[in-house]
Design a protein around this motif. Structure first.
Motif, PDB file in Angstrom:
ATOM      1  N   GLN A  53       0.848  -1.194   0.000  1.00 35.74           N
ATOM      2  CA  GLN A  53       0.000   0.000   0.000  1.00 35.74           C
ATOM      3  C   GLN A  53       0.882   1.243   0.000  1.00 35.74           C
ATOM      4  O   GLN A  53       1.810   1.349   0.811  1.00 35.74           O
ATOM      5  CB  GLN A  53      -0.902   0.014   1.234  1.00 35.74           C
ATOM      6  CG  GLN A  53      -1.897  -1.124   1.289  1.00 35.74           C
ATOM      7  CD  GLN A  53      -2.972  -1.019   0.221  1.00 35.74           C
ATOM      8  OE1 GLN A  53      -3.482   0.078  -0.054  1.00 35.74           O
ATOM      9  NE2 GLN A  53      -3.311  -2.145  -0.388  1.00 35.74           N
ATOM     10  N   LEU A  54       0.575   2.180  -0.887  1.00 40.11           N
ATOM     11  CA  LEU A  54       1.403   3.370  -1.032  1.00 40.11           C
ATOM     12  C   LEU A  54       1.273   4.312   0.162  1.00 40.11           C
ATOM     13  O   LEU A  54       2.281   4.749   0.726  1.00 40.11           O
ATOM     14  CB  LEU A  54       1.032   4.116  -2.322  1.00 40.11           C
ATOM     15  CG  LEU A  54       1.765   5.441  -2.579  1.00 40.11           C
ATOM     16  CD1 LEU A  54       3.271   5.217  -2.649  1.00 40.11           C
ATOM     17  CD2 LEU A  54       1.251   6.095  -3.854  1.00 40.11           C
ATOM     18  N   LYS A  55       0.049   4.624   0.547  1.00 40.85           N
ATOM     19  CA  LYS A  55      -0.150   5.631   1.586  1.00 40.85           C
ATOM     20  C   LYS A  55       0.511   5.263   2.918  1.00 40.85           C
ATOM     21  O   LYS A  55       1.248   6.085   3.493  1.00 40.85           O
ATOM     22  CB  LYS A  55      -1.639   5.899   1.785  1.00 40.85           C
ATOM     23  CG  LYS A  55      -1.923   7.079   2.710  1.00 40.85           C
ATOM     24  CD  LYS A  55      -3.420   7.398   2.743  1.00 40.85           C
ATOM     25  CE  LYS A  55      -3.691   8.593   3.665  1.00 40.85           C
ATOM     26  NZ  LYS A  55      -5.141   8.921   3.691  1.00 40.85           N
ATOM     27  N   PRO A  56       0.284   4.055   3.459  1.00 32.32           N
ATOM     28  CA  PRO A  56       0.960   3.705   4.716  1.00 32.32           C
ATOM     29  C   PRO A  56       2.483   3.735   4.594  1.00 32.32           C
ATOM     30  O   PRO A  56       3.176   4.130   5.546  1.00 32.32           O
ATOM     31  CB  PRO A  56       0.460   2.284   5.010  1.00 32.32           C
ATOM     32  CG  PRO A  56      -0.808   2.160   4.252  1.00 32.32           C
ATOM     33  CD  PRO A  56      -0.622   2.995   3.024  1.00 32.32           C
ATOM     34  N   SER A  57       2.985   3.334   3.447  1.00 31.52           N
ATOM     35  CA  SER A  57       4.437   3.327   3.235  1.00 31.52           C
ATOM     36  C   SER A  57       4.996   4.738   3.277  1.00 31.52           C
ATOM     37  O   SER A  57       6.056   4.990   3.883  1.00 31.52           O
ATOM     38  CB  SER A  57       4.768   2.668   1.892  1.00 31.52           C
ATOM     39  OG  SER A  57       4.284   1.339   1.845  1.00 31.52           O
ATOM     40  N   LEU A  58       4.284   5.676   2.661  1.00 32.60           N
ATOM     41  CA  LEU A  58       4.720   7.071   2.677  1.00 32.60           C
ATOM     42  C   LEU A  58       4.647   7.647   4.080  1.00 32.60           C
ATOM     43  O   LEU A  58       5.555   8.367   4.519  1.00 32.60           O
ATOM     44  CB  LEU A  58       3.851   7.901   1.731  1.00 32.60           C
ATOM     45  CG  LEU A  58       4.019   7.623   0.228  1.00 32.60           C
ATOM     46  CD1 LEU A  58       2.991   8.422  -0.574  1.00 32.60           C
ATOM     47  CD2 LEU A  58       5.431   7.987  -0.234  1.00 32.60           C
ATOM     48  N   ILE A  59       3.574   7.328   4.806  1.00 33.45           N
ATOM     49  CA  ILE A  59       3.402   7.849   6.170  1.00 33.45           C
ATOM     50  C   ILE A  59       4.527   7.363   7.075  1.00 33.45           C
ATOM     51  O   ILE A  59       5.124   8.141   7.831  1.00 33.45           O
ATOM     52  CB  ILE A  59       2.035   7.432   6.744  1.00 33.45           C
ATOM     53  CG1 ILE A  59       0.907   8.166   6.002  1.00 33.45           C
ATOM     54  CG2 ILE A  59       1.965   7.716   8.243  1.00 33.45           C
ATOM     55  CD1 ILE A  59      -0.485   7.692   6.378  1.00 33.45           C
ATOM     56  N   VAL A  60       4.859   6.094   6.996  1.00 34.69           N
ATOM     57  CA  VAL A  60       5.919   5.528   7.830  1.00 34.69           C
ATOM     58  C   VAL A  60       7.264   6.151   7.479  1.00 34.69           C
ATOM     59  O   VAL A  60       8.068   6.471   8.370  1.00 34.69           O
ATOM     60  CB  VAL A  60       5.973   3.991   7.662  1.00 34.69           C
ATOM     61  CG1 VAL A  60       7.243   3.424   8.276  1.00 34.69           C
ATOM     62  CG2 VAL A  60       4.753   3.354   8.311  1.00 34.69           C
ATOM     63  N   SER A  61       7.512   6.347   6.198  1.00 37.05           N
ATOM     64  CA  SER A  61       8.778   6.937   5.757  1.00 37.05           C
ATOM     65  C   SER A  61       8.940   8.363   6.271  1.00 37.05           C
ATOM     66  O   SER A  61       9.974   8.731   6.838  1.00 37.05           O
ATOM     67  CB  SER A  61       8.852   6.922   4.226  1.00 37.05           C
ATOM     68  OG  SER A  61      10.033   7.538   3.780  1.00 37.05           O
ATOM     69  N   VAL A  62       7.904   9.174   6.082  1.00 39.44           N
ATOM     70  CA  VAL A  62       7.948  10.562   6.545  1.00 39.44           C
ATOM     71  C   VAL A  62       8.037  10.613   8.072  1.00 39.44           C
ATOM     72  O   VAL A  62       8.787  11.414   8.639  1.00 39.44           O
ATOM     73  CB  VAL A  62       6.708  11.340   6.047  1.00 39.44           C
ATOM     74  CG1 VAL A  62       6.661  12.725   6.669  1.00 39.44           C
ATOM     75  CG2 VAL A  62       6.734  11.452   4.526  1.00 39.44           C
ATOM     76  N   ALA A  63       7.283   9.740   8.751  1.00 39.17           N
ATOM     77  CA  ALA A  63       7.301   9.716  10.219  1.00 39.17           C
ATOM     78  C   ALA A  63       8.698   9.382  10.734  1.00 39.17           C
ATOM     79  O   ALA A  63       9.165   9.968  11.719  1.00 39.17           O
ATOM     80  CB  ALA A  63       6.293   8.694  10.732  1.00 39.17           C
TER      81      ALA A  63
END
Length: 220
Positions: A53-63
């Motif tokens: 999933q793209l969105k969770p992956s982006l959120i974790v990366s930014v976090a």
């Protein structure tokens, strides 16, 4: 660079080679800066493999990048390298969110390395290699090194070594991007990130260790 900075550099280093080694080390941010640059990509890749999933992956990366930034701020140490990483992640997240394709998270990095390699190649061809300006930054005169043909040759050689990791990343990652290999892109981004940069730096240090060029201020 101020006169005080030039004086401090002369106190710490008596050769061009020693000064350049120190400058290159600072440019990478040391071991901590290198690790901080890799963590958000590792987080994105692991999350993508786990969820697809793209969105969770982006959120974790930014976090992950934000946490690293907060740690830096709490320790009152320079956040420069985390901020640089966070900007890169934000740009990658923008590309990926806009297209809806996870592979576009890696596109800015590929473009950045291509542009960087191209700029360094132009600097070598025009006989104004970018590493020469590192010498200028520690001597107080940005162009005095260019009057010495031997110094131009040394800086050209070092610029080739600095450019090589960028070129390798583009040659490896661009085909993966074109064939939608998201997980492999994440793995190669990590593998060709700090390990390759350290290898390039080691090669530059080896070249520099062979010379003993006196460091002379031209700042007046």
């Amino acid at each position: 660079m101020s006169a005080a900075d030039v004086t401090a550099t002369h106190d710490a280093h008596d050769t061009v080679e020693a000064a350049l080694r120190a400058q290159l080390g600072r440019a990478l941010g040391g071991t901590r800066g290198i690790v901080e640059a890799a963590v958000p990509t590792i987080a994105f890749t692991v999350m993508w493999v786990s969820t697809n999933q793209l969105k969770p992956s982006l959120i974790v990366s930014v976090a992950a990048a934000v946490v690293l930034l907060l740690v830096r701020l709490l320790q009152r140490s320079t956040p420069q390298f985390v901020i640089n990483s966070l900007v890169g992640i934000a740009v990658g997240a923008f590309f990926a969110t806009r297209s809806g394709d996870a592979k576009d998270y890696f596109l800015p990095g590929i473009l950045y390395n291509a542009a960087y390699a191209g700029a360094m190649l132009v600097s070598i061809v025009t006989r104004w290699p970018v590493v020469g300006f590192l010498i200028g930054s520690v001597t107080g005169d940005p162009t005095a090194w260019h009057r010495d043909p031997g110094m131009v040759r040394l800086c050209s050689k070092l610029t080739w070594l600095l450019m090589l990791p960028c070129l390798i990343r583009v040659l490896v990652q661009l085909p993966l991007y074109m064939f939608d290999q998201v997980v492999t892109l994440g793995v190669t981004k990590i593998a060709l990130g700090w390990p390759l940069q350290v290898a390039g730096l080691a090669a530059m240090v080896w070249v520099l260790a062979r010379g003993r060029t006196p460091l002379q201020s031209t700042a007046g």
